[in-house]
Enzyme design. Structure first.
Site, PDB file in Angstrom:
ATOM      1  N   GLY B 135       0.443   5.484   1.584  1.00 38.57           N
ATOM      2  CA  GLY B 135       0.942   4.125   1.775  1.00 38.57           C
ATOM      3  C   GLY B 135       0.360   3.380   2.780  1.00 38.57           C
ATOM      4  O   GLY B 135       0.672   3.444   3.997  1.00 38.57           O
ATOM      5  N   SER B 169      -1.183   4.347  -5.253  1.00 35.13           N
ATOM      6  CA  SER B 169      -1.576   5.430  -6.313  1.00 35.13           C
ATOM      7  C   SER B 169      -0.898   6.288  -6.466  1.00 35.13           C
ATOM      8  O   SER B 169      -0.502   7.154  -5.619  1.00 35.13           O
ATOM      9  CB  SER B 169      -3.216   5.333  -6.020  1.00 35.13           C
ATOM     10  OG  SER B 169      -4.091   4.488  -5.752  1.00 35.13           O
ATOM     11  N   GLU B 252     -11.916   8.981   2.635  1.00 36.64           N
ATOM     12  CA  GLU B 252     -11.508   8.277   1.443  1.00 36.64           C
ATOM     13  C   GLU B 252     -12.490   7.660   0.901  1.00 36.64           C
ATOM     14  O   GLU B 252     -12.997   7.621  -0.415  1.00 36.64           O
ATOM     15  CB  GLU B 252     -10.559   7.328   1.621  1.00 36.64           C
ATOM     16  CG  GLU B 252      -9.895   6.447   0.296  1.00 36.64           C
ATOM     17  CD  GLU B 252      -8.872   5.660   0.527  1.00 36.64           C
ATOM     18  OE1 GLU B 252      -8.541   5.491   1.971  1.00 36.64           O
ATOM     19  OE2 GLU B 252      -8.481   4.758  -0.465  1.00 36.64           O
TER      20      GLU B 252
END
Lengths: 371, 391
Positions: B135, B169, B252
């Protein structure tokens, strides 16, 4: 998989080389050499030999420093940064690697002479405007115990001034590599007026005598000696071009931080920031391919070919981008002969062609990847 | 440091184990988002083989090979990790489990989490039992991520969270969410954010899928209405969540950069392209030339990923250079899928046609250079922090 981080020894070697070259061979030294119409600095080559650079791939038993291919790449990289002119690639890398793959007393002697800086070599392979050693058409005809060489070579880098030539010619059942003095009867050398202001020659061979002694390795099997030599040269040239890219990039970023237009340094404009950042990314990625090729040549030379071609392909595309962006971001001043960035562009173009261009090497990679 | 002999012993043992435990169906084939094993309570396995492979790998810690054994990993060092990758690539083994828990939350927890948090949250990730989502973005906080507005009011033993996240996602399939929540509205924007862990089953959490150009709905909107988040569900220090967020982003970005196959050890692009051609059809010259360039760049970028891992092992991390990996890797993956579409010709134009997921996968890659920071944000990071350009 090899470890891709520079070792402490390599970092020290790079620092030492940088220290020497900043003092003895800044870009200004290249400019002076060019303005004097010269393509070789004998005094500097002797100094490099004294530091062990000429013998970087020569065994200690023959008086060399035997530091290996990754180390040769480190030296070539530092030389590339300031466009250093020397017979390093032709002699210390290519010829030394070829000779090292031959074990006889004559080769041992030749290696010793390379290490001391007393002899220089040039590789005479190209016959057309593109690198393709397999398609050699120059003929060595058998005569008694020896041969007669007839034909033409072109783009023989360092060929106008080299003491000796490594010549590839066709024999009865294959290709043979000859190691002959450059002043032998029947050899005519024509220096080429190259865009990078370095030594290259067209060489005619008219019925040149060669004995069995002059054959390097075995008759009809040149590649067992030449293949590792060419791969070593390609990897070191790739390292030089990576250094060249770093040199051009360093100049360009410095210029972005100092040139003012519209009341601010041009490095504050995002259009230029992103172009510079992209170029840095390309340089970083190429650096990995360079280290990898050096490591494989040292650790697993029989299986280094794809890594070497990957390095040369990446170094070529990156150097060409670096010099084009370099000139563009310098603006008008980048077009002047008085400014150094143009030297980088011209050297990058010659480096792109020597020992196989982008297409040649990308094709090698593709073949090894099964397409 | 282990001896070569010990490493070779590890290789032999691993090879035998893979041979015996990796099902044939889990070897080979071009990776596709739809073939990923995500794990979690809501996950439906595509086959028994997929489930078996995940469970067997998890039992050895091979779903997260470099994590410590006590947290569900196999505790492999860098040399062993390289061998693990080589042996997996050798048989074309698919990754037994992939998730945001593995790629993102795990590394952040290992760095910032307490021992209790690690013991509580990491093993269920490693076993594929709990699936996490991220989030981060909000309607008003995209590239300017630090301007998040979803707020958490201090209520003593918990925060009361209200607001909206977007591009979360797989939020509709996730069990938990790690989120950036503004816990101090007065502080400068980077200094008032906390990194909270929230159970998606809690009252007040609602999620809605967004239909995408690929026809799939991998991205969602997630709404928080008076959600109570216990104080112990914070990672790191209150109001210092940006540090955790940034650290997680570097992981990420590395993950997304390596997400495309063919960066290192994956299948050669040319081989995949050849398969797409009809019988007796030769690869067209310009396609082959483009493929060669893409392959050269992908191999070198893959080596760069490995070089940075070697550097991390040697104590010098990638840091801001992870922006470079993200930028180069994602742009390449987009190119790769453009070439796959070109090779497929009209066969690649049908949803679920002769080439299956190819068009959907192609469209999915377009998000690669947007999610986790756009290519342009990556270039700005490089120019500012690495090159020192701009104010």
């Amino acid at each position: 998989m090899a470890n891709l981080v520079m070792t402490e020894d390599e970092t020290m070697l790079a620092d030492a080389a940088r220290g020497f070259l900043d003092k003895s061979a800044p870009v200004k030294a290249f400019r002076d050499l060019r303005d004097a119409g010269k393509t070789h600095d004998a005094k500097m080559w002797k100094e490099m030999a004294d530091m062990g650079w000429a013998g970087v791939l020569v065994p200690e038993s023959a008086g060399g420093s035997d530091m290996g291919h990754a180390a040769a790449g480190v030296l070539a990289h530092e030389m590339g940064k300031t466009l250093v002119v020397s017979p390093f690639l032709s002699t210390a890398v290519i010829a030394a690697t070829a000779l090292r793959n031959v074990s006889d007393a004559r080769a041992e002697k030749a290696l010793a002479a390379i290490a001391t800086g007393d002899v220089t070599y040039a590789l005479a392979v190209d016959e057309t405007s593109k690198f393709n050693p397999e398609a050699t058409s120059m003929v060595a005809t058998r005569e008694g115990n020896g041969f007669r060489l007839s034909g033409k070579k072109t783009f023989v880098v360092d060929g106008a001034l080299a003491d000796r030539l490594l010549v590839l010619a066709k024999t009865d059942d294959g290709l043979t590599l000859f190691d002959i003095p450059a002043d032998r009867a029947g050899i005519t050398r024509n220096a080429q007026n190259m865009i990078d202001a370095r030594d290259s020659a067209r060489i005619d061979f008219d019925n040149v005598e060669a004995t069995g002694e002059d054959v390097l390795g075995q008759v009809d099997s040149a590649m067992s000696v030449l293949k590792p030599a060419i791969e070593a040269g390609q990897a070191a040239l790739a390292a030089e071009m990576a250094g060249l890219s770093a040199g051009a990039f360093g100049m360009t970023v410095a210029y972005l931080k100092e040139r003012k237009q519209f009341g601010t340094v041009i490095g504050n404009f995002q259009a230029l920031q992103h172009r510079a950042a992209h170029l840095w990314c390309e340089i970083e990625v190429t650096a990995s391919a360079i280290v990898n090729a050096g490591r494989l040549l040292d650790e697993d030379p029989d299986n280094a070919i794809m890594a070497v071609s990957l390095a040369k392909a990446r170094a070529t595309s990156t150097a060409q981008l670096a010099v084009q962006e370099g000139v563009q971001m310098h603006g008008g001043i980048g077009m002047t002969d008085a400014y150094d960035i143009g030297f980088y562009m011209k050297r990058a173009r010659v480096g792109a062609e020597w020992l196989g261009d982008y297409g040649y090497h990308a094709n090698q990679v593709a073949k090894h990847r099964g397409f | 440091m282990q001896s070569n002999q010990e490493l070779e012993g590890f290789r032999v043992e691993l090879r035998d184990w893979l041979e015996a435990n990796c099902p044939a169906e889990m070897r080979g084939g071009e990776a596709s988002e739809s073939s990923i094993c995500w794990g979690g309570k809501n996950f439906e396995f595509a086959s028994d083989a997929q489930r078996d492979w995940m469970e067997r790998a998890a039992s050895k810690g091979y779903t997260v090979p470099t994590w410590p054994v006590e947290y569900g990993g196999a505790g492999l060092n860098r040399a062993q990790e390289k061998i693990f990758k080589e042996e997996m690539d050798r048989i074309g083994a698919r990754s037994p489990l992939d998730s945001f828990g593995i790629w993102m939350l795990g590394p952040a927890l290992l760095h910032f989490g307490s021992h209790e948090q690690k013991l509580h949250y990491l093993p269920p990730i490693a076993r594929g039992e709990i699936r996490w989502c991220q989030g981060y973005s909000e309607p008003g906080a995209g590239s300017d991520l630090a301007s998040v507005q979803t707020k958490g009011e201090d209520k003593g033993d918990h925060w009361l969270v209200n607001g909206q996240k977007i591009w979360t996602s797989y939020a509709d399939k996730a069990d938990w969410i790690f989120a950036l929540i503004r816990t101090d509205r007065e502080a400068p924007k980077h200094k008032g954010i906390s990194f909270l862990l929230i159970n998606m089953e809690d009252a007040g959490v609602e999620t809605r899928p967004i239909k995408l150009i690929s026809g799939a709905s991998v991205f969602c909107e997630t709404f928080f209405t008076d959600v109570k988040v216990p104080k112990h569900q914070i990672v790191g220090t209150e109001n210092r969540g940006w540090d955790v967020a940034k650290y997680l982003l570097t992981h990420e970005r590395e993950m997304i950069s390596g997400g495309g196959q063919g960066l290192s050890g994956g299948r050669a692009l040319g081989a995949v392209l050849n398969e797409s051609l009809g019988e007796g059809q030769e690869m067209e010259t310009t396609l082959r030339a483009d493929a060669m360039r893409c392959e050269v760049d992908a191999l070198a970028t893959g080596l760069t990923l490995e070089r940075y891992k070697d550097q991390a092992e040697a104590g010098t991390g990638a840091g801001d250079a992870s922006a470079m990996l993200k930028y180069m890797g994602t742009e390449l993956n987009k190119q790769r899928h453009e070439l796959l579409m070109a090779a497929g010709g009209s066969d690649a134009l049908e949803w679920d046609g002769p080439l299956g997921n190819r068009p959907a996968d192609w469209l999915r890659t377009k998000a690669n250079s947007i999610e986790g920071g756009t290519s342009e944000v990556m270039l700005s990071i490089v120019s500012r922090r690495v090159l020192g350009l701009g104010a």
